[in-house]
Design an enzyme around this catalytic site. Structure first.
Site, PDB file in Angstrom:
ATOM      1  N   THR A 155       0.843  -1.199   0.000  1.00  0.00           N
ATOM      2  CA  THR A 155       0.000   0.000   0.000  1.00  0.00           C
ATOM      3  C   THR A 155       0.870   1.238   0.000  1.00  0.00           C
ATOM      4  O   THR A 155       1.883   1.263   0.697  1.00  0.00           O
ATOM      5  CB  THR A 155      -0.849   0.024   1.284  1.00  0.00           C
ATOM      6  OG1 THR A 155      -1.740  -1.075   1.226  1.00  0.00           O
ATOM      7  CG2 THR A 155      -1.603   1.318   1.445  1.00  0.00           C
ATOM      8  N   ARG A 183     -13.542  -7.967   0.015  1.00  0.00           N
ATOM      9  CA  ARG A 183     -12.598  -7.919   1.153  1.00  0.00           C
ATOM     10  C   ARG A 183     -12.023  -6.499   1.276  1.00  0.00           C
ATOM     11  O   ARG A 183     -11.654  -5.879   0.296  1.00  0.00           O
ATOM     12  CB  ARG A 183     -11.477  -8.933   0.927  1.00  0.00           C
ATOM     13  CG  ARG A 183     -10.396  -8.954   2.012  1.00  0.00           C
ATOM     14  CD  ARG A 183      -9.224  -8.059   1.668  1.00  0.00           C
ATOM     15  NE  ARG A 183      -8.130  -8.166   2.632  1.00  0.00           N
ATOM     16  CZ  ARG A 183      -7.106  -7.314   2.678  1.00  0.00           C
ATOM     17  NH1 ARG A 183      -7.025  -6.315   1.832  1.00  0.00           N
ATOM     18  NH2 ARG A 183      -6.157  -7.460   3.581  1.00  0.00           N
ATOM     19  N   VAL A 184     -11.949  -6.014   2.497  1.00  0.00           N
ATOM     20  CA  VAL A 184     -11.353  -4.695   2.741  1.00  0.00           C
ATOM     21  C   VAL A 184     -10.267  -4.849   3.800  1.00  0.00           C
ATOM     22  O   VAL A 184     -10.459  -5.549   4.793  1.00  0.00           O
ATOM     23  CB  VAL A 184     -12.425  -3.685   3.228  1.00  0.00           C
ATOM     24  CG1 VAL A 184     -11.793  -2.347   3.563  1.00  0.00           C
ATOM     25  CG2 VAL A 184     -13.510  -3.506   2.170  1.00  0.00           C
ATOM     26  N   GLY A 185      -9.128  -4.192   3.578  1.00  0.00           N
ATOM     27  CA  GLY A 185      -8.022  -4.254   4.537  1.00  0.00           C
ATOM     28  C   GLY A 185      -8.011  -3.062   5.465  1.00  0.00           C
ATOM     29  O   GLY A 185      -9.030  -2.399   5.693  1.00  0.00           O
ATOM     30  N   ASP A 186      -6.833  -2.761   5.992  1.00  0.00           N
ATOM     31  CA  ASP A 186      -6.695  -1.679   6.963  1.00  0.00           C
ATOM     32  C   ASP A 186      -6.613  -0.296   6.307  1.00  0.00           C
ATOM     33  O   ASP A 186      -6.884   0.718   6.954  1.00  0.00           O
ATOM     34  CB  ASP A 186      -5.407  -1.884   7.770  1.00  0.00           C
ATOM     35  CG  ASP A 186      -4.192  -1.887   6.845  1.00  0.00           C
ATOM     36  OD1 ASP A 186      -4.202  -2.671   5.865  1.00  0.00           O
ATOM     37  OD2 ASP A 186      -3.250  -1.108   7.069  1.00  0.00           O
ATOM     38  N   THR A 206       1.450  -0.538   6.246  1.00  0.00           N
ATOM     39  CA  THR A 206       1.331  -1.428   5.098  1.00  0.00           C
ATOM     40  C   THR A 206       1.650  -2.836   5.579  1.00  0.00           C
ATOM     41  O   THR A 206       2.373  -3.011   6.555  1.00  0.00           O
ATOM     42  CB  THR A 206       2.265  -0.972   3.951  1.00  0.00           C
ATOM     43  OG1 THR A 206       2.162  -1.900   2.866  1.00  0.00           O
ATOM     44  CG2 THR A 206       3.708  -0.884   4.375  1.00  0.00           C
ATOM     45  N   GLY A 207       1.088  -3.810   4.890  1.00  0.00           N
ATOM     46  CA  GLY A 207       1.294  -5.190   5.332  1.00  0.00           C
ATOM     47  C   GLY A 207      -0.021  -5.933   5.311  1.00  0.00           C
ATOM     48  O   GLY A 207      -0.901  -5.604   4.515  1.00  0.00           O
ATOM     49  N   GLY A 209      -3.428  -6.401   6.209  1.00  0.00           N
ATOM     50  CA  GLY A 209      -4.480  -5.589   6.822  1.00  0.00           C
ATOM     51  C   GLY A 209      -5.213  -6.302   7.943  1.00  0.00           C
ATOM     52  O   GLY A 209      -5.545  -5.698   8.967  1.00  0.00           O
TER      53      GLY A 209
HETATM   54  C1  SD4 Z   1      -4.310  -4.494   2.884  1.00  0.00           C
HETATM   55  N1  SD4 Z   1      -2.547  -3.353   4.064  1.00  0.00           N
HETATM   56  O1  SD4 Z   1      -5.238  -4.348   2.093  1.00  0.00           O
HETATM   57  C2  SD4 Z   1      -3.124  -3.600   2.759  1.00  0.00           C
HETATM   58  C3  SD4 Z   1      -2.166  -4.205   1.820  1.00  0.00           C
HETATM   59  C4  SD4 Z   1      -0.767  -3.717   1.996  1.00  0.00           C
HETATM   60  O2  SD4 Z   1       1.468  -4.033   1.841  1.00  0.00           O
HETATM   61  O3  SD4 Z   1      -0.437  -2.752   2.499  1.00  0.00           O
HETATM   62  N2  SD4 Z   1       0.189  -4.401   1.684  1.00  0.00           N
HETATM   63  O4  SD4 Z   1      -4.283  -5.375   3.738  1.00  0.00           O
END
Ligand code: SD4
Length: 321
Positions: A155, A183-186, A206-207, A209
């Site tokens: 992200t 699906r929704v992340g952070d 980032t990572g 979510g």
């Molecule tokens: C998510 N955090 O949708 C985001 C994806 C992301 O590095 O940042 N990846 O989970």
């Protein structure tokens, strides 16, 4: 108007560097943190070879690109966000616009798209041929063989402080590659993917979510900075504490990477992975790309070497076979 004696901008990943460079000129010219963040995120969204944000972003398991984005203004505390939106050119601009709404400031899917189109936002087919090729390859290599496809996700999150003392943050992502539709992340979630408070600073993550949101990491980092921690201490301790807690109580922890900045322009970064990169520029620090690695409980970073940068460019533009 309140004045600040400094400015700064920090972003997750190398992909934000061109945007950080452009933002440097803006912030030096006394343009707002809001403009600096939005324009820098837009540059990442528009570049087709960044396969996890905006145009060229990777699709969900059905081959459809669904994008998430958010914007927060740390002075007014305005937040706007979109999730699971399809075929709108710049989700970050939509998030910024929604942050000006008193109600309905976080919108998803069809409703968000209809509102965007009715309000003059550009429609654009966000699935590129290259992203389609990545998708087909992933299907061949994972799903078709019964393996888990969930990897590859970056992200863009950008925090900026301007010379008036305003602090803003924006995020944009296509989320987890091969995610389930809906699906929704952070990234569009206030407090998890981003947070800004002009009295203190801003943070973004980032990572994975699903795990980042278990710790509301961005809010937590800003809170710790507000209690007196340096940005580096706040970032590191938040990542370490969440990772330890997840392992203890949940049995495992996914990728957790964060960057943050305080109102004095001091910045921090922390990660539990080895190849996290970030881009930063401040009044005291020329635009630089750093590569992080973890040493014990600490995140160390060094300037990206020309070889690393060449390899990166070659990798993101290489033919997909
Ligand atoms: C998510 N955090 O949708 C985001 C994806 C992301 O590095 O940042 N990846 O989970």
């Amino acid at each position: 108007m309140m004045m600040n004696s400094t400015w700064g901008i920090i972003a997750t990943w190398r992909m934000a560097f061109d945007g950080i460079n452009a933002a440097t000129t803006r912030l030096q010219r006394e343009e707002s943190a809001e403009t600096a963040v939005i324009e820098a995120v837009k540059m990442v969204e528009d570049y087709p070879f960044y396969k996890s944000v905006g145009y060229g972003g990777l699709p969900n398991e059905e081959g459809v690109v669904e994008l998430d984005a958010a914007f927060m203004h740390g002075t007014t505390m305005a937040v706007g966000a979109v999730a699971s939106i399809q075929d709108i050119a710049n989700p970050i601009m939509l998030a910024q616009r929604l942050s000006q709404e008193r109600f309905n400031s976080f919108m998803v899917g069809e409703g968000a798209k209809a509102w965007a189109l009715a309000n003059g936002f550009e429609q654009k087919t966000m699935l590129t041929e290259r992203a389609q090729q990545h998708y087909e390859k992933k299907c061949r290599e994972t799903i078709d063989q019964g393996l888990s496809p969930y990897s590859g996700h970056d992200t863009v999150g950008i925090c900026a402080v301007d010379l008036k003392g305003d602090i803003c943050v924006g995020t944009s992502t296509s989320g987890l590659f091969m995610k389930r539709p809906g699906r929704v992340g952070d990234s569009p979630l206030s407090g998890s993917g981003f947070y800004a408070d002009s009295d203190v600073g801003a943070a973004t993550a980032t990572g994975l979510g699903e795990d980042l949101m278990k710790g509301c990491v961005s809010y937590e980092i800003v809170r710790r900075m507000g209690e007196g921690m340096s940005p580096q201490q706040a970032a590191e301790s938040t990542v370490n504490d969440l990772e330890a807690k997840l392992i203890k109580r949940y049995g495992r922890a996914g990728d957790l990477s964060v960057v943050c900045i305080n109102k004095s322009g001091d910045f921090g970064a922390a990660t539990n992975i080895d190849n996290f990169s970030f881009s930063v520029a401040t009044a005291k620090h020329e635009p630089t790309i750093y590569i992080c690695r973890r040493e014990g409980k600490q995140t160390k970073y060094e300037v990206a070497s020309p070889e690393w940068l060449d390899a990166y460019q070659a990798r993101i533009t290489a033919p997909i076979v």
